[in-house]
Motif scaffolding. Structure first.
Motif, PDB file in Angstrom:
ATOM      1  N   GLY A  87       0.806  -1.216   0.000  1.00  0.00           N
ATOM      2  CA  GLY A  87       0.000   0.000   0.000  1.00  0.00           C
ATOM      3  C   GLY A  87       0.834   1.258   0.000  1.00  0.00           C
ATOM      4  N   ALA A  88       0.331   2.375   0.451  1.00  0.00           N
ATOM      5  CA  ALA A  88      -0.800   2.494   1.341  1.00  0.00           C
ATOM      6  C   ALA A  88      -2.163   2.496   0.641  1.00  0.00           C
ATOM      7  N   ASP A  89      -2.244   2.880  -0.618  1.00  0.00           N
ATOM      8  CA  ASP A  89      -3.554   2.926  -1.257  1.00  0.00           C
ATOM      9  C   ASP A  89      -4.002   1.516  -1.642  1.00  0.00           C
ATOM     10  N   TYR A  90      -5.316   1.361  -1.763  1.00  0.00           N
ATOM     11  CA  TYR A  90      -5.897   0.042  -2.010  1.00  0.00           C
ATOM     12  C   TYR A  90      -5.440  -0.556  -3.342  1.00  0.00           C
ATOM     13  N   GLY A  91      -5.387   0.258  -4.372  1.00  0.00           N
ATOM     14  CA  GLY A  91      -5.028  -0.266  -5.686  1.00  0.00           C
ATOM     15  C   GLY A  91      -3.617  -0.813  -5.729  1.00  0.00           C
ATOM     16  N   LYS A  92      -2.662  -0.056  -5.181  1.00  0.00           N
ATOM     17  CA  LYS A  92      -1.280  -0.534  -5.181  1.00  0.00           C
ATOM     18  C   LYS A  92      -1.143  -1.779  -4.320  1.00  0.00           C
ATOM     19  N   ALA A  93      -1.806  -1.770  -3.152  1.00  0.00           N
ATOM     20  CA  ALA A  93      -1.743  -2.940  -2.274  1.00  0.00           C
ATOM     21  C   ALA A  93      -2.270  -4.184  -2.975  1.00  0.00           C
ATOM     22  N   SER A  94      -3.350  -4.029  -3.692  1.00  0.00           N
ATOM     23  CA  SER A  94      -3.935  -5.162  -4.405  1.00  0.00           C
ATOM     24  C   SER A  94      -2.976  -5.700  -5.458  1.00  0.00           C
ATOM     25  N   ASP A  95      -2.334  -4.814  -6.199  1.00  0.00           N
ATOM     26  CA  ASP A  95      -1.378  -5.247  -7.220  1.00  0.00           C
ATOM     27  C   ASP A  95      -0.147  -5.897  -6.588  1.00  0.00           C
ATOM     28  N   GLN A  96       0.335  -5.360  -5.486  1.00  0.00           N
ATOM     29  CA  GLN A  96       1.511  -5.933  -4.819  1.00  0.00           C
ATOM     30  C   GLN A  96       1.231  -7.340  -4.311  1.00  0.00           C
ATOM     31  N   LEU A  97       0.003  -7.599  -3.903  1.00  0.00           N
ATOM     32  CA  LEU A  97      -0.336  -8.931  -3.400  1.00  0.00           C
ATOM     33  C   LEU A  97      -0.220  -9.995  -4.479  1.00  0.00           C
ATOM     34  N   ASP A  98      -0.354  -9.610  -5.740  1.00  0.00           N
ATOM     35  CA  ASP A  98      -0.193 -10.590  -6.807  1.00  0.00           C
ATOM     36  C   ASP A  98       1.212 -11.170  -6.819  1.00  0.00           C
ATOM     37  N   ALA A  99       2.213 -10.334  -6.477  1.00  0.00           N
ATOM     38  CA  ALA A  99       3.587 -10.823  -6.360  1.00  0.00           C
ATOM     39  C   ALA A  99       3.809 -11.521  -5.024  1.00  0.00           C
ATOM     40  N   LEU A 100       3.216 -10.979  -3.979  1.00  0.00           N
ATOM     41  CA  LEU A 100       3.486 -11.477  -2.633  1.00  0.00           C
ATOM     42  C   LEU A 100       2.910 -12.870  -2.390  1.00  0.00           C
ATOM     43  N   ARG A 101       1.768 -13.150  -2.972  1.00  0.00           N
ATOM     44  CA  ARG A 101       1.155 -14.450  -2.681  1.00  0.00           C
ATOM     45  C   ARG A 101       1.893 -15.611  -3.335  1.00  0.00           C
ATOM     46  N   GLU A 102       2.850 -15.318  -4.219  1.00  0.00           N
ATOM     47  CA  GLU A 102       3.700 -16.359  -4.786  1.00  0.00           C
ATOM     48  C   GLU A 102       4.877 -16.692  -3.877  1.00  0.00           C
ATOM     49  N   ARG A 103       5.034 -15.926  -2.803  1.00  0.00           N
ATOM     50  CA  ARG A 103       6.139 -16.116  -1.858  1.00  0.00           C
ATOM     51  C   ARG A 103       5.616 -16.778  -0.585  1.00  0.00           C
ATOM     52  N   ASP A 104       6.565 -17.041   0.355  1.00  0.00           N
ATOM     53  CA  ASP A 104       6.212 -17.774   1.563  1.00  0.00           C
ATOM     54  C   ASP A 104       6.062 -16.899   2.800  1.00  0.00           C
ATOM     55  N   PHE A 105       6.054 -15.580   2.625  1.00  0.00           N
ATOM     56  CA  PHE A 105       5.843 -14.716   3.784  1.00  0.00           C
ATOM     57  C   PHE A 105       4.454 -14.992   4.367  1.00  0.00           C
ATOM     58  N   PRO A 106       4.340 -15.180   5.687  1.00  0.00           N
ATOM     59  CA  PRO A 106       3.038 -15.555   6.254  1.00  0.00           C
ATOM     60  C   PRO A 106       2.050 -14.403   6.386  1.00  0.00           C
ATOM     61  N   THR A 107       2.545 -13.169   6.272  1.00  0.00           N
ATOM     62  CA  THR A 107       1.665 -12.013   6.355  1.00  0.00           C
ATOM     63  C   THR A 107       2.372 -10.807   5.760  1.00  0.00           C
ATOM     64  N   ALA A 108       1.624  -9.744   5.584  1.00  0.00           N
ATOM     65  CA  ALA A 108       2.165  -8.452   5.174  1.00  0.00           C
ATOM     66  C   ALA A 108       1.380  -7.383   5.915  1.00  0.00           C
ATOM     67  N   MET A 109       1.979  -6.228   6.108  1.00  0.00           N
ATOM     68  CA  MET A 109       1.291  -5.133   6.780  1.00  0.00           C
ATOM     69  C   MET A 109       0.766  -4.134   5.754  1.00  0.00           C
ATOM     70  N   LEU A 110      -0.472  -3.710   5.942  1.00  0.00           N
ATOM     71  CA  LEU A 110      -1.033  -2.656   5.107  1.00  0.00           C
ATOM     72  C   LEU A 110      -0.657  -1.306   5.704  1.00  0.00           C
ATOM     73  N   LEU A 111       0.135  -0.531   4.973  1.00  0.00           N
ATOM     74  CA  LEU A 111       0.482   0.808   5.423  1.00  0.00           C
ATOM     75  C   LEU A 111      -0.777   1.661   5.501  1.00  0.00           C
ATOM     76  N   PRO A 112      -0.876   2.542   6.489  1.00  0.00           N
ATOM     77  CA  PRO A 112      -2.100   3.337   6.638  1.00  0.00           C
ATOM     78  C   PRO A 112      -2.148   4.506   5.657  1.00  0.00           C
ATOM     79  N   ALA A 113      -3.218   4.602   4.926  1.00  0.00           N
ATOM     80  CA  ALA A 113      -3.411   5.732   4.022  1.00  0.00           C
ATOM     81  C   ALA A 113      -3.742   6.978   4.829  1.00  0.00           C
ATOM     82  N   SER A 114      -3.300   8.122   4.332  1.00  0.00           N
ATOM     83  CA  SER A 114      -3.506   9.374   5.070  1.00  0.00           C
ATOM     84  C   SER A 114      -4.653  10.202   4.520  1.00  0.00           C
ATOM     85  N   ALA A 115      -5.276   9.777   3.435  1.00  0.00           N
ATOM     86  CA  ALA A 115      -6.380  10.528   2.843  1.00  0.00           C
ATOM     87  C   ALA A 115      -7.327   9.570   2.135  1.00  0.00           C
ATOM     88  N   ALA A 116      -8.532  10.065   1.868  1.00  0.00           N
ATOM     89  CA  ALA A 116      -9.537   9.319   1.111  1.00  0.00           C
ATOM     90  C   ALA A 116      -9.859   7.975   1.752  1.00  0.00           C
TER      91      ALA A 116
END
Length: 310
Positions: A87-116
Motif C-alpha cells: 500500500g498504502a492505497d488500495y489499488g497498489k496494495a492489491s497489485d503488490q499482493l499478486d507478487a506477494l502471494r507467490e512467496r512464503d511470507f506468512p503475512t504483510a502489513m497494510l500501510l495506513p493511508a492518510s487521505a480518502a
C-alpha cells in the motif's frame, strides 16, 4: 525464514524492528548493506524485521516490489521473521499482493493511508485484500478514526488480520481512550503491539498489556531495546525506564525533523550500514548542523548498546 501462520507468541518473542532500506548511489536496493544492518540487529537479540514506513515503502512502485521481496528472502536468517508492507492505497496494495502471494511470507502489513479513507472503507479494504492474498494481514492504525473498534474485532474474528500495530500518539500514553476501546472490543491484547518505539512502551506493555513493540531506533541499539522488552516481560518498569532514557535524545531528533529521515541518516552515521539515498518523494537530510546532532546522538546510543551487550 518463518513461513508458518502468525501466532501471538511471534509478536512477543523479539522487538519488532522497523529498519530503513539501504540503497546504492544509483538508487537500486543494496543487499549487502541491508544484510549488514540485519546482522547488527540479530547480534542484539532481534529476530523480527518489519519493512514499512522507515523503509519508505509508501513510495515504492509495484515494479520494484518483486526485487524487494527477493532481497528480504536473501537477508532474513533461517530463524528470523520478516514482514513486508503493502500500500498504502488500495489499488497498489492489491497489485503488490499478486507478487506477494507467490512467496512464503506468512503475512504483510497494510500501510495506513492518510487521505480518502473512512473506517468502514478501511475495514472492507482489509477484508478484500486478505481474501486476495489468501492469508491474514497486519493492520496499522496511527490516526484517530481510521478503523473502528467493532470493525477491528470483526477482522480479527474472521481471520482477515493476524495483528494490529497501534501507533496513535498521545501526550500521556497511559491515558488512551481509543486503545482502551479497541482492547474492549477485541477482548485481548495478545495480537496488538505498540507501534511508536521506545517512548510509550512502558505504558503500552506495562499498563495496557500489549504483546510487544515495534522500534526504529532498535536499529541503533538492539541490545538496549531487547533489554527493555525483557525488563517489561519481567515486570520491572523501573529498569525499563532507565534503559529507555538512552533512546530519548535520538527520538527527540526524530520527532523534530522526521522519524524516517533521521533514522535513515542515523544508521549511516553510527556506522552500522550505508543507507544511501532516500527514494523520492523523500530526500536525505543535508543540513550540516542537523546531521551533526544526529551523529552525536546515534553514536552515543550505539556505544551504550555495545557496552550493554557485555
Amino acid at each position: 525464514m518463518k513461513t508458518d501462520p502468525v501466532e501471538p507468541a511471534d509478536l512477543a518473542r523479539s522487538v519488532i524492528s522497523v529498519p530503513p532500506l539501504p540503497r546504492l548511489a544509483s538508487g537500486s536496493l543494496s543487499a549487502d548493506e541491508t544484510a549488514r544492518l540485519i546482522d547488527w540487529l540479530v547480534a542484539g537479540g532481534v529476530s523480527t524485521f518489519l519493512f514499512g514506513g522507515n523503509a519508505n515503502l509508501y513510495n515504492m512502485g509495484v515494479r520494484e516490489f518483486g526485487a524487494l521481496l527477493d532481497l528480504l528472502e536473501y537477508v532474513t536468517p533461517d530463524d528470523g521473521w520478516t514482514i513486508p508492507s503493502i500500500g498504502a492505497d488500495y489499488g497498489k496494495a492489491s497489485d503488490q499482493l499478486d507478487a506477494l502471494r507467490e512467496r512464503d511470507f506468512p503475512t504483510a502489513m497494510l500501510l495506513p493511508a492518510s487521505a480518502a479513507t473512512t473506517p468502514a472503507g478501511v475495514a472492507t479494504g482489509l477484508r478484500r485484500l486478505a481474501d486476495r492474498y489468501g492469508r491474514p494481514l497486519v493492520a496499522y492504525v496511527r490516526n484517530e478514526g481510521y478503523l473502528a473498534p467493532r470493525d477491528l474485532a470483526a477482522l480479527f474474528e474472521d481471520g482477515a488480520i493476524c495483528a494490529l500495530k497501534y501507533a496513535i500518539v498521545h501526550t500521556n500514553p497511559a491515558v488512551d481512550a481509543t486503545l482502551s476501546a479497541m482492547l474492549d472490543a477485541v477482548g485481548s491484547a495478545e495480537r496488538i503491539v505498540s507501534g511508536i518505539g521506545e517512548r510509550p512502551v512502558i505504558a503500552h506493555l506495562g499498563e495496557f498489556g500489549l504483546a510487544g513493540f515495534t522500534s526504529g531506533s532498535v536499529c541503533i541499539a538492539p541490545h538496549l531495546s531487547t533489554a527493555i522488552l525483557h525488563a517489561l516481560k519481567g515486570g520491572d518498569s523501573h529498569a525499563a525506564a532507565e534503559l529507555r532514557a538512552h533512546f530519548l535524545p535520538l527520538e527527540d531528533l526524530r520527532d523534530a525533523y522526521s522519524p524516517i529521515r533521521v533514522l535513515h541518516e542515523a544508521v549511516r552515521l553510527a556506522e552500522i550500514a550505508e543507507t544511501g539515498p532516500l527514494a523520492p518523494f523523500l530526500a536525505n537530510i543535508d543540513d550540516a548542523s542537523t546531521l551533526a546532532e544526529i551523529e552525536t546522538a546515534s553514536k552515543r546510543l550505539r556505544a551504550v548498546s555495545k557496552r550493554h551487550s557485555g
